[in-house]
Design a protein around this motif. Structure first.
Motif, mmCIF file in Angstrom:
data_model
loop_
_atom_site.group_PDB
_atom_site.id
_atom_site.type_symbol
_atom_site.label_atom_id
_atom_site.label_comp_id
_atom_site.label_asym_id
_atom_site.label_seq_id
_atom_site.Cartn_x
_atom_site.Cartn_y
_atom_site.Cartn_z
ATOM 1 N N GLY A 124 -46.832 -157.351 -38.911
ATOM 2 C CA GLY A 124 -47.793 -157.904 -37.722
ATOM 3 C C GLY A 124 -48.752 -158.298 -38.169
ATOM 4 N N GLU A 125 -49.253 -158.679 -37.638
ATOM 5 C CA GLU A 125 -50.624 -159.623 -37.502
ATOM 6 C C GLU A 125 -51.652 -159.332 -35.962
ATOM 7 O OE1 GLU A 125 -52.451 -164.219 -37.902
ATOM 8 O OE2 GLU A 125 -51.104 -163.754 -36.242
ATOM 9 N N LEU A 126 -52.607 -158.914 -36.750
ATOM 10 C CA LEU A 126 -53.711 -158.414 -35.878
ATOM 11 C C LEU A 126 -54.919 -159.390 -35.226
ATOM 12 C CD1 LEU A 126 -54.320 -156.220 -33.655
ATOM 13 C CD2 LEU A 126 -55.596 -154.648 -34.730
ATOM 14 N N LEU A 127 -55.065 -159.941 -34.357
ATOM 15 C CA LEU A 127 -55.932 -161.011 -34.352
ATOM 16 C C LEU A 127 -56.836 -160.276 -33.355
ATOM 17 C CD1 LEU A 127 -54.457 -164.448 -34.015
ATOM 18 C CD2 LEU A 127 -55.674 -163.579 -35.705
ATOM 19 N N LEU A 128 -58.474 -160.392 -34.218
ATOM 20 C CA LEU A 128 -59.583 -159.595 -33.230
ATOM 21 C C LEU A 128 -60.772 -160.140 -33.079
ATOM 22 C CD1 LEU A 128 -59.350 -156.849 -36.601
ATOM 23 C CD2 LEU A 128 -58.734 -156.255 -33.986
ATOM 24 N N ALA A 129 -61.138 -160.613 -31.589
ATOM 25 C CA ALA A 129 -62.058 -160.824 -30.274
ATOM 26 C C ALA A 129 -63.210 -159.970 -30.167
ATOM 27 C CB ALA A 129 -61.485 -161.590 -29.865
ATOM 28 N N VAL A 189 -55.110 -159.491 -30.181
ATOM 29 C CA VAL A 189 -53.392 -159.513 -29.700
ATOM 30 C C VAL A 189 -52.989 -159.562 -31.406
ATOM 31 C CG1 VAL A 189 -54.038 -161.528 -28.141
ATOM 32 C CG2 VAL A 189 -53.979 -161.752 -30.162
ATOM 33 N N LEU A 190 -51.697 -159.085 -30.387
ATOM 34 C CA LEU A 190 -50.503 -159.044 -31.510
ATOM 35 C C LEU A 190 -49.320 -159.447 -31.733
ATOM 36 C CD1 LEU A 190 -49.878 -156.204 -34.073
ATOM 37 C CD2 LEU A 190 -49.067 -155.329 -32.020
ATOM 38 N N GLU A 191 -48.795 -159.978 -32.616
ATOM 39 C CA GLU A 191 -48.375 -160.550 -32.897
ATOM 40 C C GLU A 191 -47.024 -159.742 -34.101
ATOM 41 O OE1 GLU A 191 -45.724 -164.929 -35.011
ATOM 42 O OE2 GLU A 191 -47.371 -164.669 -34.172
ATOM 43 N N PRO A 192 -46.413 -158.413 -32.994
ATOM 44 C CA PRO A 192 -45.965 -157.913 -33.772
ATOM 45 C C PRO A 192 -44.485 -158.281 -35.180
ATOM 46 C CG PRO A 192 -45.007 -158.175 -31.741
ATOM 47 C CD PRO A 192 -45.838 -158.760 -32.265
ATOM 48 N N GLU A 193 -43.850 -159.373 -34.938
ATOM 49 C CA GLU A 193 -43.222 -160.062 -35.222
ATOM 50 C C GLU A 193 -43.096 -160.674 -36.563
ATOM 51 O OE1 GLU A 193 -39.615 -159.471 -35.234
ATOM 52 O OE2 GLU A 193 -40.108 -158.770 -33.617
ATOM 53 N N ALA A 194 -44.796 -160.495 -36.819
ATOM 54 C CA ALA A 194 -45.492 -161.500 -38.194
ATOM 55 C C ALA A 194 -44.831 -160.471 -39.036
ATOM 56 C CB ALA A 194 -46.564 -161.709 -38.533
ATOM 57 N N ARG A 195 -44.416 -160.791 -40.296
ATOM 58 C CA ARG A 195 -43.371 -160.117 -41.089
ATOM 59 C C ARG A 195 -44.075 -160.753 -42.781
ATOM 60 N NH1 ARG A 195 -37.281 -160.380 -38.989
ATOM 61 N NH2 ARG A 195 -38.072 -162.394 -38.212
ATOM 62 N N ASP A 196 -44.016 -160.427 -44.093
ATOM 63 C CA ASP A 196 -44.352 -160.897 -44.968
ATOM 64 C C ASP A 196 -43.342 -161.206 -45.498
ATOM 65 O OD1 ASP A 196 -46.595 -158.855 -44.681
ATOM 66 O OD2 ASP A 196 -45.951 -157.357 -45.832
ATOM 67 N N ILE A 197 -43.221 -162.537 -46.462
ATOM 68 C CA ILE A 197 -42.511 -162.708 -47.823
ATOM 69 C C ILE A 197 -43.233 -162.776 -48.751
ATOM 70 C CG2 ILE A 197 -41.661 -165.373 -47.732
ATOM 71 C CD1 ILE A 197 -43.384 -166.439 -45.501
ATOM 72 N N ASP A 198 -41.084 -162.250 -49.302
ATOM 73 C CA ASP A 198 -41.681 -161.959 -51.078
ATOM 74 C C ASP A 198 -41.538 -163.201 -51.186
ATOM 75 O OD1 ASP A 198 -40.696 -161.361 -53.521
ATOM 76 O OD2 ASP A 198 -39.158 -160.112 -52.316
ATOM 77 N N VAL A 199 -42.586 -164.188 -51.537
ATOM 78 C CA VAL A 199 -42.812 -165.629 -51.681
ATOM 79 C C VAL A 199 -41.845 -165.488 -53.678
ATOM 80 C CG1 VAL A 199 -44.458 -167.587 -52.663
ATOM 81 C CG2 VAL A 199 -44.585 -165.511 -50.677
ATOM 82 N N ASP A 200 -41.920 -165.104 -54.480
ATOM 83 C CA ASP A 200 -41.200 -165.514 -55.871
ATOM 84 C C ASP A 200 -39.583 -165.092 -55.008
ATOM 85 O OD1 ASP A 200 -41.034 -165.600 -58.388
ATOM 86 O OD2 ASP A 200 -40.418 -163.413 -58.631
ATOM 87 N N ALA A 201 -39.572 -164.065 -54.586
ATOM 88 C CA ALA A 201 -37.615 -164.099 -54.851
ATOM 89 C C ALA A 201 -36.997 -164.851 -54.385
ATOM 90 C CB ALA A 201 -37.334 -162.594 -53.471
ATOM 91 N N LEU A 243 -53.426 -155.810 -26.752
ATOM 92 C CA LEU A 243 -54.419 -155.244 -26.606
ATOM 93 C C LEU A 243 -55.808 -154.659 -26.875
ATOM 94 C CD1 LEU A 243 -51.846 -155.192 -28.548
ATOM 95 C CD2 LEU A 243 -53.123 -153.549 -30.518
ATOM 96 N N SER A 244 -56.259 -153.730 -26.080
ATOM 97 C CA SER A 244 -57.235 -153.319 -25.491
ATOM 98 C C SER A 244 -58.221 -152.917 -27.302
ATOM 99 C CB SER A 244 -57.669 -151.756 -24.959
ATOM 100 O OG SER A 244 -57.233 -150.346 -25.890
ATOM 101 N N ALA A 245 -59.317 -152.764 -27.689
ATOM 102 C CA ALA A 245 -60.516 -152.942 -28.282
ATOM 103 C C ALA A 245 -60.228 -151.230 -29.268
ATOM 104 C CB ALA A 245 -61.741 -152.528 -28.482
ATOM 105 N N VAL A 246 -60.223 -150.291 -28.490
ATOM 106 C CA VAL A 246 -59.976 -149.128 -28.781
ATOM 107 C C VAL A 246 -58.112 -149.189 -28.916
ATOM 108 C CG1 VAL A 246 -58.914 -146.270 -27.959
ATOM 109 C CG2 VAL A 246 -61.060 -148.109 -26.744
ATOM 110 N N GLU A 247 -57.091 -149.344 -28.169
ATOM 111 C CA GLU A 247 -55.644 -149.746 -29.147
ATOM 112 C C GLU A 247 -56.180 -150.275 -30.997
ATOM 113 O OE1 GLU A 247 -52.879 -150.165 -25.256
ATOM 114 O OE2 GLU A 247 -54.065 -151.485 -25.970
ATOM 115 N N ALA A 248 -56.014 -151.351 -30.720
ATOM 116 C CA ALA A 248 -56.850 -151.745 -31.767
ATOM 117 C C ALA A 248 -57.551 -151.104 -33.237
ATOM 118 C CB ALA A 248 -57.767 -153.555 -31.956
ATOM 119 N N GLU A 249 -58.123 -150.265 -32.410
ATOM 120 C CA GLU A 249 -58.634 -149.353 -33.303
ATOM 121 C C GLU A 249 -57.764 -148.003 -34.144
ATOM 122 O OE1 GLU A 249 -62.041 -148.175 -31.201
ATOM 123 O OE2 GLU A 249 -62.812 -150.673 -30.740
#
Length: 363
Positions: A83-88, A130-142, A109-115
């Motif tokens: 996931g990726e959470l962008l804050l303003a 805002v949250l992008e819940p489908e952002a995911r880590d990549i196993d770069v070496d694999a 998301l509200s600020a409270v939800e982000a906290e």
């Protein structure tokens, strides 16, 4: 004699070489003792579908299918939840709205939800998220090793410790001196990353200015009393800092993009300190020590869009450069596109994006 020589053994070059090797004899040249030692090894390693301009998002969409079902030999999924959470802040809400308007799959998301999601965020500091819940880590070496296995299985040849020192075209062939050996092929693919501009100058190709920019990061101990495993990547919508859990620790970057010459990058202490200061202003946990720090290079064309296609001036010279910070997640799509264009097949991407990527736009 190979049909194609690929210059550059980072993720872009290795993935393209693997795709090209399905239909041609391919030689891959890498200046370092091993592959993936520069930008590939220093990636934030996350797939963010909404990251980048329209052409980059088209590549992200195309690459998504590969990440869901890789056609390379890997022992585990390449993606894991993050996931990726962008804050303003209040002054940055317009930036948040602008980003959300051009994006898909976001949750507001509200600020409270982000906290609640990242409990070290300073209460009241942010006004929205805002949250992008489908952002995911990549196993770069694999991923890199999987492409290398595919490349070799298709008969591809790799030469490491082979920096290119001369490049010219004679009688319809590119003559390349690399690591003390001379190689020849009708097509050369310039996947040299930060050195792509230098390779193009040697070849007498279009003078497209590919500018390397340094991106620094510090690894901090996990905040005491917190379990980071379920935290998303989180950061400022203004791109002044971001943080990501990595291996039980917290990687924090000042999100710098300082122009530098092609090099083995090292972090600038002042830039790192300023970025950590901005991060500290947004959280409740002070920075007391660093576990380690590092820097990598993100290389950009003037319009911040990758360059993929045949040069308009140098016959048989193919550009695969300028991926910026998007190189890992766009590599499968750009490799597929490279193989199609070199073979003269129809591209699997819309015409608008194809034009946006073409080096002809700089002719």
């Amino acid at each position: 004699m190979p049909d194609i020589i690929v210059i550059g053994g980072g993720m872009a070059g290795v993935s393209a070489a693997a795709a090209l090797a399905a239909d041609a004899e391919v030689l891959l040249l890498e200046a370092e003792p091993g592959t993936g030692q520069h930008s590939t090894a220093r990636s934030a390693a996350i797939f963010i579908r909404n990251y980048g301009n329209a052409a980059l998002r088209a590549l992200n969409d195309r690459a998504a299918g590969f990440f869901e079902a890789p056609d390379i030999d890997v022992e585990a999924p390449l993606l894991t939840p993050r996931g990726e959470l962008l804050l303003a802040t209040g002054e940055e809400l317009d930036l948040l709205e602008e980003y959300a308007a051009g994006s898909a799959g976001l949750e507001r998301l509200s600020a409270v939800e982000a906290e609640r999601m990242v409990p070290i965020l300073k209460p009241g500091h942010f006004a929205g998220a805002v949250l992008e819940p489908e952002a995911r880590d990549i196993d770069v070496d694999a991923m890199l090793q999987g492409f290398l296995r595919q490349f070799r299985a298709r008969g591809g040849q790799l030469r490491c410790k082979a920096p290119v020192s001369a490049l010219s075209r004679e009688a319809g062939l590119w003559q390349i001196v690399a690591g003390g050996e001379t190689h020849a092929a009708p097509v050369v693919v310039n996947a040299a990353g930060a050195w792509a501009g230098e390779i193009a100058r040697m070849a007498g190709a279009q003078p497209i200015p590919i500018q390397p920019c340094r991106r620094s990061a510090a690894v901090l101990p996990a905040p005491e009393g917190h379990e980071l495993g379920l935290w998303p990547l989180f950061g400022s919508i203004a791109e002044t800092w971001y943080a990501k859990p990595m291996g039980g620790q917290l990687m924090v970057s000042p999100a710098d993009a300082d122009p530098v010459p092609p090099q083995d990058a090292w972090p600038d202490d002042m830039v790192l300190a300023e970025g950590l200061y901005r991060y500290e202003g947004a959280v409740t946990v002070p920075v007391t020590r660093m576990v380690s720090s590092w820097a990598g290079l993100r290389s950009f064309a003037p319009d911040k869009t990758p360059v993929c296609g045949f040069d308009s001036e140098a016959e048989g010279f193919f550009w695969l450069a300028g991926q910026g910070g998007h190189g890992i997640q766009t590599a499968p799509a750009l490799a597929e596109l490279t193989a199609a264009l070199v073979a003269g097949r129809a591209a699997s991407i819309d015409d608008g994006s194809l034009g946006a990527l073409s080096p002809v736009r700089f002719a």
